[in-house]
Design a protein around this motif. Structure first.
Motif, PDB file in Angstrom:
ATOM      1  N   ARG A 110       0.834  -1.205   0.000  1.00  0.00           N
ATOM      2  CA  ARG A 110       0.000   0.000   0.000  1.00  0.00           C
ATOM      3  C   ARG A 110       0.870   1.258   0.000  1.00  0.00           C
ATOM      4  NH1 ARG A 110      -4.648  -2.294   4.034  1.00  0.00           N
ATOM      5  NH2 ARG A 110      -6.012  -3.080   2.389  1.00  0.00           N
ATOM      6  N   SER A 111       1.932   1.233   0.772  1.00  0.00           N
ATOM      7  CA  SER A 111       2.856   2.364   0.798  1.00  0.00           C
ATOM      8  C   SER A 111       3.539   2.531  -0.566  1.00  0.00           C
ATOM      9  CB  SER A 111       3.908   2.148   1.887  1.00  0.00           C
ATOM     10  OG  SER A 111       4.854   3.187   1.888  1.00  0.00           O
TER      11      SER A 111
ATOM     12  N   SER B  84       1.169   4.127  -3.008  1.00  0.00           N
ATOM     13  CA  SER B  84       1.017   5.547  -2.736  1.00  0.00           C
ATOM     14  C   SER B  84       2.196   6.335  -3.302  1.00  0.00           C
ATOM     15  CB  SER B  84       0.899   5.773  -1.235  1.00  0.00           C
ATOM     16  OG  SER B  84       0.797   7.141  -0.954  1.00  0.00           O
TER      17      SER B  84
ATOM     18  N   GLN C  91      -0.476  -3.349  -7.699  1.00  0.00           N
ATOM     19  CA  GLN C  91      -1.887  -3.530  -7.362  1.00  0.00           C
ATOM     20  C   GLN C  91      -2.293  -4.988  -7.481  1.00  0.00           C
ATOM     21  OE1 GLN C  91      -4.123  -1.081  -6.147  1.00  0.00           O
ATOM     22  NE2 GLN C  91      -5.220  -2.960  -5.672  1.00  0.00           N
TER      23      GLN C  91
ATOM     24  N   LEU D  23      -0.926  -6.751  -4.507  1.00  0.00           N
ATOM     25  CA  LEU D  23      -1.729  -6.390  -3.336  1.00  0.00           C
ATOM     26  C   LEU D  23      -3.048  -7.145  -3.342  1.00  0.00           C
ATOM     27  CD1 LEU D  23      -2.297  -4.725  -0.811  1.00  0.00           C
ATOM     28  CD2 LEU D  23      -3.095  -2.875  -2.314  1.00  0.00           C
TER      29      LEU D  23
END
Length: 63
Positions: free
Chosen positions: A18-19, A22, A48, A51
């Motif tokens: 997620r980091s 971003s 993505q 993830l």
């Protein structure tokens, strides 16, 4: 019941991804060339996908 250490490790990997997403998104907004934008978009898509895979694993383990 899943191993707590495994869940913690998975949660840590999810947080890192997620980091990364971003940061990649922020970097992508700064790119000006089409080639750079394509590379950024590809990298974001890869992160993505990873993830999504980890989140699915996490959900299955929590059941």
């Amino acid at each position: 019941m899943p191993d707590a250490a495994t869940l913690i490790e998975l949660d840590e990997r999810i947080a890192i991804l997620r980091s990364n997403l971003s940061e990649l998104t922020e970097q992508a907004t700064a790119y000006s060339g089409a080639a750079d934008e394509d590379r950024a978009a590809e990298r974001i898509a890869q992160q993505q996908q990873l993830l999504d895979t980890l989140l699915k694993q996490r959900e299955e383990m929590a059941r």
